[in-house]
Design a protein around this motif. Structure first.
Motif, PDB file in Angstrom:
ATOM      1  N   GLY A 275     -65.884 -47.505-106.638  1.00 55.27           N
ATOM      2  CA  GLY A 275     -65.949 -46.057-105.470  1.00 55.27           C
ATOM      3  C   GLY A 275     -64.264 -45.830-105.653  1.00 55.27           C
TER       4      GLY A 275
ATOM      5  N   GLU B  72     -59.106 -50.179-112.567  1.00 57.39           N
ATOM      6  CA  GLU B  72     -57.853 -50.103-111.608  1.00 57.39           C
ATOM      7  C   GLU B  72     -58.183 -51.270-110.620  1.00 57.39           C
ATOM      8  OE1 GLU B  72     -56.706 -46.562-109.682  1.00 57.39           O
ATOM      9  OE2 GLU B  72     -56.499 -45.351-111.655  1.00 57.39           O
TER      10      GLU B  72
ATOM     11  N   ALA C 212     -60.793 -55.319 -97.538  1.00 53.50           N
ATOM     12  CA  ALA C 212     -61.749 -56.262 -97.886  1.00 53.50           C
ATOM     13  C   ALA C 212     -61.692 -57.761 -97.388  1.00 53.50           C
ATOM     14  CB  ALA C 212     -62.286 -55.922 -99.329  1.00 53.50           C
TER      15      ALA C 212
ATOM     16  N   ARG D  22     -57.364 -49.642-103.677  1.00 54.71           N
ATOM     17  CA  ARG D  22     -58.648 -50.272-103.791  1.00 54.71           C
ATOM     18  C   ARG D  22     -58.931 -51.059-102.628  1.00 54.71           C
ATOM     19  NH1 ARG D  22     -60.965 -47.338-106.891  1.00 54.71           N
ATOM     20  NH2 ARG D  22     -62.673 -48.803-106.332  1.00 54.71           N
TER      21      ARG D  22
ATOM     22  N   LEU E  36     -65.645 -48.839 -97.519  1.00 56.82           N
ATOM     23  CA  LEU E  36     -64.547 -48.968 -98.504  1.00 56.82           C
ATOM     24  C   LEU E  36     -64.469 -48.272 -99.684  1.00 56.82           C
ATOM     25  CD1 LEU E  36     -63.718 -53.020 -98.060  1.00 56.82           C
ATOM     26  CD2 LEU E  36     -63.209 -50.839 -96.880  1.00 56.82           C
ATOM     27  N   ARG E  37     -65.689 -48.190-100.479  1.00 60.96           N
ATOM     28  CA  ARG E  37     -65.596 -47.318-101.618  1.00 60.96           C
ATOM     29  C   ARG E  37     -65.356 -45.882-101.310  1.00 60.96           C
ATOM     30  NH1 ARG E  37     -69.656 -49.238-105.692  1.00 60.96           N
ATOM     31  NH2 ARG E  37     -69.372 -47.119-106.655  1.00 60.96           N
ATOM     32  N   ALA E  38     -65.608 -45.272-100.070  1.00 61.33           N
ATOM     33  CA  ALA E  38     -65.312 -43.797 -99.681  1.00 61.33           C
ATOM     34  C   ALA E  38     -63.943 -43.742 -99.598  1.00 61.33           C
ATOM     35  CB  ALA E  38     -66.234 -43.591 -98.582  1.00 61.33           C
ATOM     36  N   ALA E  39     -63.025 -44.890 -99.000  1.00 64.29           N
ATOM     37  CA  ALA E  39     -61.793 -44.821 -98.716  1.00 64.29           C
ATOM     38  C   ALA E  39     -60.740 -45.165 -99.612  1.00 64.29           C
ATOM     39  CB  ALA E  39     -61.505 -45.786 -97.466  1.00 64.29           C
ATOM     40  N   SER E  40     -61.345 -45.631-100.922  1.00 61.10           N
ATOM     41  CA  SER E  40     -60.502 -46.005-102.151  1.00 61.10           C
ATOM     42  C   SER E  40     -60.214 -44.662-102.900  1.00 61.10           C
ATOM     43  CB  SER E  40     -61.436 -46.905-102.978  1.00 61.10           C
ATOM     44  OG  SER E  40     -61.752 -48.029-102.549  1.00 61.10           O
ATOM     45  N   TYR E  41     -59.251 -44.733-103.692  1.00 58.83           N
ATOM     46  CA  TYR E  41     -58.782 -43.624-104.313  1.00 58.83           C
ATOM     47  C   TYR E  41     -58.291 -44.038-105.922  1.00 58.83           C
ATOM     48  CZ  TYR E  41     -54.725 -44.923-101.936  1.00 58.83           C
ATOM     49  OH  TYR E  41     -53.673 -45.806-101.487  1.00 58.83           O
ATOM     50  N   LEU E  42     -58.214 -43.005-106.768  1.00 64.67           N
ATOM     51  CA  LEU E  42     -57.776 -43.254-107.961  1.00 64.67           C
ATOM     52  C   LEU E  42     -56.112 -42.802-108.050  1.00 64.67           C
ATOM     53  CD1 LEU E  42     -60.418 -41.957-110.432  1.00 64.67           C
ATOM     54  CD2 LEU E  42     -60.126 -44.147-109.656  1.00 64.67           C
ATOM     55  N   LEU E  43     -55.168 -43.222-108.647  1.00 60.53           N
ATOM     56  CA  LEU E  43     -53.855 -43.109-108.702  1.00 60.53           C
ATOM     57  C   LEU E  43     -53.646 -41.866-109.555  1.00 60.53           C
ATOM     58  CD1 LEU E  43     -52.446 -46.659-108.381  1.00 60.53           C
ATOM     59  CD2 LEU E  43     -52.492 -44.895-106.576  1.00 60.53           C
TER      60      LEU E  43
ATOM     61  N   MET F 142     -51.656 -50.712-105.920  1.00 57.43           N
ATOM     62  CA  MET F 142     -53.121 -50.826-106.223  1.00 57.43           C
ATOM     63  C   MET F 142     -54.037 -51.553-105.054  1.00 57.43           C
ATOM     64  SD  MET F 142     -52.973 -49.991-109.317  1.00 57.43           S
ATOM     65  CE  MET F 142     -54.622 -50.148-109.492  1.00 57.43           C
ATOM     66  N   GLY F 143     -53.334 -52.502-104.382  1.00 59.86           N
ATOM     67  CA  GLY F 143     -54.058 -52.862-103.304  1.00 59.86           C
ATOM     68  C   GLY F 143     -54.429 -52.036-102.267  1.00 59.86           C
TER      69      GLY F 143
ATOM     70  N   MET G 171     -48.752 -53.732-104.476  1.00 62.40           N
ATOM     71  CA  MET G 171     -49.032 -53.109-103.192  1.00 62.40           C
ATOM     72  C   MET G 171     -49.757 -51.727-103.339  1.00 62.40           C
ATOM     73  SD  MET G 171     -44.990 -53.384-101.872  1.00 62.40           S
ATOM     74  CE  MET G 171     -44.703 -54.801-100.737  1.00 62.40           C
TER      75      MET G 171
ATOM     76  N   ILE H  49     -57.764 -53.372-100.809  1.00 65.19           N
ATOM     77  CA  ILE H  49     -58.061 -54.931-101.087  1.00 65.19           C
ATOM     78  C   ILE H  49     -57.718 -55.605 -99.809  1.00 65.19           C
ATOM     79  CG2 ILE H  49     -56.643 -56.939-102.291  1.00 65.19           C
ATOM     80  CD1 ILE H  49     -58.499 -55.569-104.075  1.00 65.19           C
ATOM     81  N   PRO H  50     -56.742 -55.151 -98.955  1.00 64.88           N
ATOM     82  CA  PRO H  50     -56.397 -55.846 -97.771  1.00 64.88           C
ATOM     83  C   PRO H  50     -57.403 -55.518 -96.704  1.00 64.88           C
ATOM     84  CG  PRO H  50     -54.485 -54.774 -98.384  1.00 64.88           C
ATOM     85  CD  PRO H  50     -55.711 -54.206 -99.219  1.00 64.88           C
TER      86      PRO H  50
ATOM     87  N   PHE I 282     -51.233 -61.371 -96.271  1.00 66.16           N
ATOM     88  CA  PHE I 282     -52.052 -60.721 -95.505  1.00 66.16           C
ATOM     89  C   PHE I 282     -52.523 -61.697 -94.427  1.00 66.16           C
ATOM     90  CE2 PHE I 282     -55.716 -57.893 -94.361  1.00 66.16           C
ATOM     91  CZ  PHE I 282     -54.954 -56.926 -93.440  1.00 66.16           C
TER      92      PHE I 282
END
Lengths: 319, 319
Positions: free
Chosen positions: A289, A107, B123, B118, B138-145, B114-115, B112, B120-121, A124
């Protein structure tokens, strides 16, 4: 049953819900939680099972360790001939957590690809700085992914999942793989064929692990044959890329852009030239992550623990 | 053959390759290229066909115009009862260019989604500002869809394509649609059912066109029932959202984030509070753009021109 209660060493340090899951799932065994990873750790050398990031030399020399489960996808320190032969000779197993990371990593790559295609970072940056309305410029620089060519460097679980995610985008995909298994969903090429495929690639995606054979795999010679409109991605390991060559290519315009999640070293120092190189986009090793990652790591270990106890093949078994 | 040479009015102003394509493709006809769109334009009122963005009132009142092809997906000024009845009564046709924009718009929404998933903005903001290595945060705030719930507001060509792109991500999708046709790939709900679905949505995606019935469709009441972890996207039209309510929800934390490509007004003034609202991400109406867009617009018109000449139904025909 001789396997009924084993000594499980672990140096994982997760948040409490994940640690609780680990303690509950190993309650039939003796769980030894250590806070430090030290070479002289006697509890590791005398354990039956290790979960986390044990010292590779202690693992190799231990006569009691029968299974090591790494809580990472990378296993560089265990990817040596000596390790393979020593573990095999005493019937010990090695597994990693790659199936915990294939989904987020795939992903993440999709996010990188879509982000550049839709000029998401550029929009951005405008939002953070000028707050103008660069509609025409960004629209004219956006592109559709359909029909573009992708070369995947490496073809493991992440690549397999990425291929699934990219399928509806109708791109042309090929992958370089050391050994073809025949069940790949896309054409597989060997390393020597790269010279034919790199010059036509719009996207070169590096998912290679770090080991002796992949060091500086993406070097000046390989970058020099890529299209000037090509984009290079890296979520493998920083050491598989010649960063000096990458920097030079970004500055000369030999590469249109790069999106990298791994660097050498990590953390990348704030003054490192990659941070400010033209069209260089960096995520700080976040590709794997996600919320719930640690519970997934524990569940993966516990799943394998059940299989280990019954003598079945392990998930993500390496040795 | 009475249709053999027609007067084609156009006010499109594209780059030369696209204009050349237009001139070549209409060489059997009389092409009238105008640089201004004015109400008193006699060449529009007396033309047989109009391509571009003609004045809606002139179109409605002209007795000679038999077909209008808009070079946009939006057709707000033509979406009135009077226009429908007047064009129909004299057998005139209206078509737009929505199939030129479904792919880029669907890819933009995917970018949008995926960003944000992950980070992305986040980072990229770190890269532009601090250049630290916020890996853990950032890893801890990322999520799978996978498994997350999506509510699509509107279900036309863009939504259809987005559903295809999201299929491998295994999300739960439903769409609100005025009139169900039965061939939708996902469950379709009616507007009154939104109160059941908004509270469980992780992603609310607005693709509504602007018209009298969609104005402020996303209002304070609807935002108030969404989850505090929900993300709201808009690539439809800015007027379909109550921006004051959106701003308030972002500031209060009632919405986790918003990613919008359209605003009211556009351009959004540099001092507008949306630019700096917490977790508000803006692309400047770029969702439909891509390299080759103008050629695609011309080809779409020329394709429809051939169909018009032979009396076939038009692609993206509205009236």
């Amino acid at each position: 049953m001789k396997n009924s209660s084993l000594k499980i060493w672990s140096n994982v340090k997760y948040y409490e819900t994940a640690m609780k899951l680990l303690r509950q799932g190993t309650s039939d065994h003796q769980l030894i939680l250590v806070s430090e990873t030290i070479r002289e750790d006697p509890s590791l050398a005398s354990a039956d099972i290790a979960f986390g990031q044990p010292d590779a030399e202690v693992v190799r020399q231990s006569s009691s360790l029968r299974w090591v489960h790494l809580d990472s996808a990378g296993y560089e320190k265990f990817d040596t001939r000596l390790m393979h032969s020593d573990l095999r000779s005493r019937g010990a197993k090695l597994s990693n957590s790659s199936s915990v990371y294939d989904e987020p990593c795939a992903e993440h790559l999709l996010a990188m690809m879509m982000g550049l295609a839709r000029r998401i970072p550029h929009a951005f940056e405008n939002q953070l700085k000028d707050r103008m309305w660069p509609m025409m410029e960004l629209r004219a620089a956006s592109y559709l992914l359909a029909g573009q060519n992708v070369v995947l460097l490496g073809f493991g679980a992440i690549a397999r999942r990425l291929v699934e995610l990219l399928t509806p985008l109708r791109m042309n995909l090929v992958a370089v793989r050391r050994q073809k298994t025949g069940d790949e969903q896309i054409p597989v090429i060997v390393e020597s064929e790269l010279e034919k495929y790199l010059p036509i690639a719009d996207h070169v995606i590096n998912i290679l692990p770090a080991n002796a054979s992949t060091r500086n795999f993406v070097n000046a010679a390989r970058i020099s044959v890529m299209k000037r409109s090509a984009i290079f991605y890296n979520i493998g390991r920083g050491t598989t890329v010649d960063q000096e060559a990458l920097l030079a290519a970004l500055h000369s315009g030999q590469l249109a852009a790069t999106y990298i999640d791994v660097t050498d070293p990590e953390p990348l120092p704030p003054g490192h030239p990659l941070w400010t190189a033209p069209n260089c986009f960096i995520t700080p090793h976040t590709a794997g992550g996600y919320i719930g990652e640690k519970e997934r790591l524990v569940r993966h270990f516990l799943y394998n623990l059940r299989r280990f106890m019954t003598g079945e093949n392990l998930l993500d078994q390496i040795i």
